[in-house]
Design an enzyme around this catalytic site. Structure first.
Site, PDB file in Angstrom:
ATOM      1  CG  ASN A   9      46.564  42.649 -22.676  1.00  0.00           C
ATOM      2  OD1 ASN A   9      45.664  43.476 -22.498  1.00  0.00           O
ATOM      3  ND2 ASN A   9      47.852  42.956 -22.626  1.00  0.00           N
ATOM      4  CE  LYS A  11      48.759  43.707 -26.160  1.00  0.00           C
ATOM      5  NZ  LYS A  11      50.027  43.656 -26.862  1.00  0.00           N
ATOM      6  CG  HIS A  97      51.677  44.423 -21.235  1.00  0.00           C
ATOM      7  ND1 HIS A  97      52.202  45.078 -22.330  1.00  0.00           N
ATOM      8  CD2 HIS A  97      51.187  43.242 -21.687  1.00  0.00           C
ATOM      9  CE1 HIS A  97      52.021  44.321 -23.408  1.00  0.00           C
ATOM     10  NE2 HIS A  97      51.411  43.205 -23.038  1.00  0.00           N
ATOM     11  CD  GLU A  99      51.495  46.682 -25.530  1.00  0.00           C
ATOM     12  OE1 GLU A  99      50.375  46.756 -24.999  1.00  0.00           O
ATOM     13  OE2 GLU A  99      51.756  45.869 -26.447  1.00  0.00           O
ATOM     14  CD  GLU A 169      52.878  39.381 -22.611  1.00  0.00           C
ATOM     15  OE1 GLU A 169      51.949  38.828 -23.222  1.00  0.00           O
ATOM     16  OE2 GLU A 169      52.902  40.601 -22.394  1.00  0.00           O
ATOM     17  N   GLY A 175      53.217  41.518 -30.714  1.00  0.00           N
ATOM     18  CA  GLY A 175      52.624  42.238 -31.845  1.00  0.00           C
ATOM     19  C   GLY A 175      53.488  42.237 -33.095  1.00  0.00           C
ATOM     20  CB  SER A 215      53.438  36.664 -32.197  1.00  0.00           C
ATOM     21  OG  SER A 215      53.764  38.030 -32.409  1.00  0.00           O
TER      22      SER A 215
END
Ligand code: 13P
Length: 260
Positions: A9, A11, A97, A99, A169, A175, A215
Site C-alpha cells: 500500500n 499510500k 483503511h 487512515e 491491521e 507506521g 510495520s
C-alpha cells in the site's frame, strides 16, 4: 492452499517517475521467480494506476486502488467510482483503511457500501479492519474486530472466499515500527477465520486470504507468515523500496511449506 498476497500500500507516496522506476526494477526480477501461490500487488495513488497496470502487464504483479467512492457517478468532485476503476481493468481495491476511517470519517457502513460497489464491478475488495491501542488496552480487540467484520460485511454474499480479501491491521502497529507479535496477530486471524466459518461457510473460511498489516518488513515477514492463519501482508513503508518488496515476495514464496 490459499493465495499469499504480498501487497504494497503505497499510500500518498511515489509519483509517475518513481512508479515507472519501481516497476522497471521489480518486474524483471519477479519474472525470474516461479510464483504459484504468491501474488505480488501494489496500490499506487489514483493518477498512476494506469501506468502501473501498463508496467506490470504480462507479469504476475497485480495492481490495486487505495479507495473508491460510495457513489456510482455524478456530482462528487474529487471522487472515483468503482466502474471507473473497472474501466481501467483494475481487479483489486483497498477499502476501510484506518487512515480513511480516521481522516475521512469512514464508518463500517461506508465500507459496506464500497464493498458492494466493487463487487458489482467485479473488483476484489481488500477490506481493512483493526483496533486502536486504547481498544486493545481495554481488552476490546475481539469485540471491535468482530463488530467491524459484521458491519463491513453486512448483506455481502460470498459463495467463494476468493471474492474478497481481509487485512487485519492493528492501528497501533501502522507506521509505528511496533509490529504485532506473531502470537497476537495469529490470535486475531484465527478469530476472524472462525467468524467466517460461522457466518459464511467452511469453504469461504478456508479459501479467503487473511493478510496482516502494521510495520511489516523483510526482517519480520517470515515469522508472521509462519502463522497458520496469516496469508500475506499489507505493507506500507517497506513496500516502497524495490529490494525490500522483492525480498518479501521471496519470503512469501518459501512460506507455508512451498519450498525449503
Ligand atoms: P506500515 O507497513 O508502514 O506500518 O503501514 C501498514 C499499512 O497501513 C498498510 O496498509
Amino acid at each position: 492452499m490459499r493465495k499469499i498476497f504480498i501487497a504494497g500500500n503505497w499510500k500518498m507516496n511515489k509519483g509517475l517517475q518513481e512508479t515507472k522506476e519501481f516497476l522497471a526494477t521489480v518486474i524483471p526480477e519477479l519474472n525470474k521467480l516461479k510464483l504459484d501461490k504468491v501474488i505480488p500487488l501494489i496500490a499506487p495513488a489514483y493518477p498512476f494506476l494506469e501506468e502501473a497496470l501498463k508496467g506490470s502487464f504480462g507479469s504476475c504483479m497485480q495492481v490495486s486502488a487505495q479507495d473508491v467512492s460510495v457513489h456510482s457517478e455524478g456530482a462528487y468532485t474529487g471522487e472515483v467510482s468503482a466502474s471507473m476503476l473497472a474501466s481501467l481493468g483494475l481487479k483489486y481495491c483497498i477499502v476501510g483503511h484506518s487512515e480513511c476511517r480516521q481522516y475521512h470519517n469512514e464508518t463500517d457502513s461506508t465500507v459496506n457500501t464500497k464493498i458492494l460497489k466493487l463487487l458489482e464491478n467485479h473488483i476484489t475488495p481488500l477490506v481493512c479492519i483493526g483496533e486502536t491501542l486504547q481498544q486493545r488496552e481495554e481488552n476490546k480487540t475481539k469485540e471491535v474486530v468482530l463488530g467491524q467484520l459484521s458491519g463491513c460485511l453486512q448483506n455481502i454474499k460470498l459463495v467463494s472466499g476468493k471474492e474478497l480479501i481481509l487485512a487485519y491491521e492493528p492501528v497501533w502497529a501502522i507506521g509505528t515500527g511496533k509490529t504485532a507479535t506473531p502470537f497476537q496477530a495469529q490470535e486475531v486471524h484465527n478469530l476472524i477465520r472462525n467468524w467466517l466459518k460461522s457466518n459464511y461457510s467452511e469453504k469461504v473460511a478456508a479459501e479467503l486470504s487473511l493478510l496482516y498489516g502494521g510495520s511489516i518488513k523483510p526482517g519480520n515477514m517470515k515469522e508472521l507468515l509462519d502463522c497458520e492463519d496469516i496469508d500475506g501482508g499489507l505493507i506500507g513503508g517497506a513496500s516502497l523500496k524495490e529490494e525490500d518488496f522483492l525480498e518479501m515476495v521471496k519470503i512469501g514464496k518459501k512460506s507455508k511449506g512451498q519450498e525449503c
